[in-house]
Design a protein around this motif. Structure first.
Motif, short mmCIF file in Angstrom:
data_model
loop_
_atom_site.label_atom_id
_atom_site.label_comp_id
_atom_site.label_asym_id
_atom_site.label_seq_id
_atom_site.Cartn_x
_atom_site.Cartn_y
_atom_site.Cartn_z
N ALA A 139 0.83 -1.22 0.00
CA ALA A 139 0.00 0.00 0.00
C ALA A 139 0.86 1.26 0.00
CB ALA A 139 -0.93 -0.01 1.21
N PRO A 170 3.74 0.74 -3.92
CA PRO A 170 3.27 -0.29 -4.85
C PRO A 170 4.20 -0.56 -6.01
CG PRO A 170 2.08 1.75 -5.18
CD PRO A 170 2.94 1.95 -3.98
N CYS A 186 -7.52 -4.51 4.70
CA CYS A 186 -6.33 -4.18 3.91
C CYS A 186 -6.47 -4.54 2.43
CB CYS A 186 -5.09 -4.86 4.49
SG CYS A 186 -5.06 -6.63 4.28
N PRO A 242 -5.20 1.53 0.81
CA PRO A 242 -4.01 2.26 0.36
C PRO A 242 -4.08 3.76 0.64
CG PRO A 242 -4.71 0.69 -1.30
CD PRO A 242 -5.79 0.72 -0.27
N ASN A 251 -1.49 5.65 3.26
CA ASN A 251 -0.69 6.82 2.88
C ASN A 251 -1.04 8.04 3.73
OD1 ASN A 251 1.09 6.54 0.19
ND2 ASN A 251 -0.63 5.11 0.09
#
Length: 739
Positions: free
Chosen positions: A371, A374, A560, A566, A570
């Motif tokens: 995540a 990538p 997840c 993701p 972040n």
């Protein structure tokens, strides 16, 4: 006429009545006694009564005059006219405190406050030289007052005033411009109180030449107290106001990343704040923005209310690693200095993250690393490094990471717990994802510690989230927080397909609930993601296993593998690392200094000073200290982006950018008029005038101390009193009688 110690008049002058009171008391002590020989004395008294009464009246007047002279002499009278040259000494010291903060650049028609101040100084000096006696001058600008403690000398200190000095002062002020500092009168008053004591026979007149802004004078006890102390030290206090009205003004008060800078190629949200320093609403305000010299779309402010600060967000993306800058610019108004604001940063290719995977299968780290990084063309700006729990024994390496993630870690030793807590308190961010391998007893005893430890909640046992039969209620709901802000308020988002089967229930929160916040909840209102502030840093705990792989209990969640994750990962990394993704922004007047590793750089540094007309270049030689070079460019006197051109040993030339901004509060142009100033400075004796109305006809600009004259009169009065008291007594010496 004025007095050095005017308060003594109030205390001492009533003592003038003391001889009269004593005389009246003595009269009441006389008793009438019938005596045969008194007839002869009464007849004699009738013939001499007028002369006796006249002598007693003169004696009473001399005694009261002597007391009055003592009081006046101690009060330190100053005669402010040419007649004083016949009676007193004529050494007059003019102390001028001149405000040169950037609010003095306030423009009215074709003049500024600074122009008015320069004209007032010239007029005062012309008036002073026209008076008889010796004239002296001390000139102190507000901006210099703060430097006197560092050993800097004043430009003009106790200079004998003549035509040459006047021309020198005028030339000096003409060559100087308003500074970009926000220094107030208090610093100047403290410097004036530290001046050398008066010489014998010297009288001082203090001039405060300023714009008298409300924020520095209104209800400011320190300013009033210092000015009151100065008033006791000088013969006269003159307040000269250089601006006679308040003008509306806008200022850029904020330009910085919303949550720290991001890596190269990653969009960064910037916050731009504009403050309206007026009593009228500002509408349709455009702010021009440039990034590394290239124009960006202007940021529009529809309206800014009186006295309000409004913030808008805009996005920037720095394409490559290295130094970058952003500039924001308002349209012109009464004050130009605060219309610009600067931002500078050194953007890296990526930020290192430490991922500690304690799960038995080691699968949690795979999903988090994917995540955050990538691969391919995506540039999230993170460099996750996956290590086992034993890596935490390298305590000295933790500071190299922008954030630390602990994934289903069973337990830690005591030194590792201490190292993590120190890391967070210093501004670091730690995220914990729990799982079946976690030992709740250890977490509660060592990490929770009754609410004083690292984590914000006391753990219970893994609990199943039961179905309520309502398919429309999502398993996870989020709060308005930077980590989840992108999801808040969205309908039909991917949050609705997130499924949670097992989670850790909690038994309690910490002792400081104001530092604890639930960021996400499950559909049964149980906490799912909880945050705690510890020192300067943050700890975020997800009460659920990260990996969707089956465990002895079953699959904990699909969190997840949900498209939400993701983005969440972040945003979480950005939030946790914000304190360690710092940028170098300073204020005008701050010390511009930093260190460079001696093993990587040469000591030669070239400094390019911003906004100095023709570009000013300063060559420095850094000083070696404990394996580092100390680069010190002194105090920053101007705003803008300062460029430091460095000389690395093994690579091409490097640059460091430092953004220097003015204190936007100085842009508050609300001022005190004559009446408001009188209310604020009640009980302080001063003279007030406008700089534009100061003319050569004004008096009270020089004075003569009458102390010596009053002392001579006092001695004469005492001698006359003794002689008259002897003549008026009944105990004169009888001729022919020897003692």
């Amino acid at each position: 006429m004025s007095f050095l110690f005017q308060s003594l008049l109030t205390i001492g002058l009533p003592l003038v009545a003391l001889p009269l009171v004593i005389h009246l008391i003595n009269l009441r002590r006389h008793q009438r006694v019938n005596w045969a020989a008194m007839d002869f004395l009464l007849e004699s008294q009738k013939r001499n009564k007028k002369w006796i009464m006249l002598r007693q009246l003169l004696l009473l007047m001399l005694r009261t005059t002597a007391i009055a002279l003592v009081v006046l002499m101690l009060a330190g009278p100053i005669l402010m006219s040419q007649w004083g040259s016949l009676l007193g000494s004529g050494v007059t010291h003019h102390v001028l405190l001149v405000d040169d903060s950037y609010s003095m650049s306030d423009r009215s028609q074709d003049t500024t406050g600074w122009d008015e101040a320069k004209g007032a100084v010239s007029q005062i000096l012309e008036q002073a030289t026209a008076n008889p006696g010796t004239q002296k001058l001390t000139l102190l600008r507000f901006s210099v007052a703060t430097d006197l403690s560092a050993g800097k000398e004043m430009e003009f200190a106790s200079r004998s005033l003549d035509r040459g000095v006047i021309e020198e002062v005028n030339s000096y002020l003409e060559s100087e411009s308003v500074t970009e500092t926000a220094v107030g009168p208090s610093e100047a008053f403290q410097a004036a109180l530290a001046l050398p004591e008066r010489e014998p026979g010297e009288s001082r007149i203090l001039y405060v030449i300023s714009d008298f802004r409300s924020r520095q004078w209104l209800d400011n006890n320190q300013t009033k107290q210092l000015l009151g102390q100065l008033r006791q030290e000088v013969a006269d206090l003159q307040l000269v106001q250089c601006i006679n009205q308040t003008h509306p003004n806008l200022a850029i008060s904020k330009l910085e990343p919303e949550a720290g800078i991001r890596a190269a190629g990653v969009e960064t949200w910037m916050e731009l704040g504009v403050t309206n320093f007026s009593d009228k609403q500002a509408v349709a305000v455009p702010v021009a923005v440039t990034q590394d010299g290239q124009k960006l779309p202007a940021v529009e402010f529809d309206e800014i209310g009186p006295g309000q600060t409004v913030t808008r967000r805009f996005r920037v993306a720095f394409p490559d690693a290295g130094p970058h800058q952003v500039t924001a610019q308002l349209p012109g108004d009464a004050l130009a200095t605060d219309n610009s604001r600067y931002f500078a940063c050194d953007v890296p290719n990526s930020f290192p993250l430490l991922v500690i995977d304690g799960s038995g299968a080691g699968d949690d780290a795979y999903y988090l690393r994917t995540a955050l990084s990538p691969g391919g063309s995506a540039k999230p700006g993170w460099s996750p490094r996956v290590e086992p729990p034993s890596f935490l024994r390298n305590h000295d390496q933790l500071d190299n990471f922008a954030a630390i993630f602990l994934l289903d870690v069973p337990r830690l030793d005591e030194t590792e717990v201490t190292a993590l807590e120190d890391y967070v308190r210093a501004g670091g961010g730690v995220a914990l994802f729990l799982g079946p391998d976690v030992q709740p007893s250890f977490y509660n005893e060592r990490l929770y510690r009754d609410g004083t430890g690292l984590i914000p909640v006391e753990l219970d046992v893994p609990t199943q989230l039961l179905s309520v039969g309502d398919e429309e209620t999502p398993d996870v709901s989020v709060e308005d927080h930077p980590v989840f802000r992108i999801f808040a308020g969205q309908r039909n988002s991917f949050l609705s397909v997130a499924r949670v089967n097992f989670y850790y229930a909690i038994s309690g929160l910490g002792e400081s609930p104001e530092q604890i916040r639930v960021l996400a909840r499950l559909r049964n209102d149980a906490p799912f993601v909880v945050e705690k502030q510890l020192g300067k840093g943050h700890v975020v705990v997800q009460l659920c296993k990260l990996s969707p792989e089956p465990t002895s209990l079953g699959v904990w969640s699909n969190w997840c593998v949900n498209p939400v994750f993701p983005v969440f990962a972040n945003e979480l990394a950005g939030y946790l690392t914000s304190a360690r993704r710092d940028f170098d922004t300073q204020e005008v007047g701050s010390q511009l200094s930093f260190t460079l590793p001696e093993a990587e750089y040469k000591p030669e540094v070239m400094v390019r000073v911003p906004r100095s007309g023709q570009e000013e270049v300063i060559n420095l030689s850094a000083r070696a200290e404990s394996g580092n070079y100390l680069v010190d460019a002194g105090l920053s006197k101007v705003s803008g982006v300062w460029q430091f051109e460095l000389s690395p040993l093994q690579q091409e030339a490097d640059r460091k950018l430092v953004a220097v901004n003015v204190d936007s509060v100085e842009g508050d142009l609300n001022q005190l008029d004559r009446d408001k100033l009188a209310t604020q400075l009640e009980a302080i004796d001063y003279q007030y005038s406008l700089a534009s109305q100061l003319t050569a006809a004004d008096e009270q600009l020089a004075g003569f101390r009458l102390g010596d004259t009053l002392l001579a009169l006092l001695l004469a009065a005492l001698v006359a009193e003794q002689w008259l008291a002897y003549r008026a007594s009944y105990h004169g010496r009888v001729k022919g009688v020897s003692r």
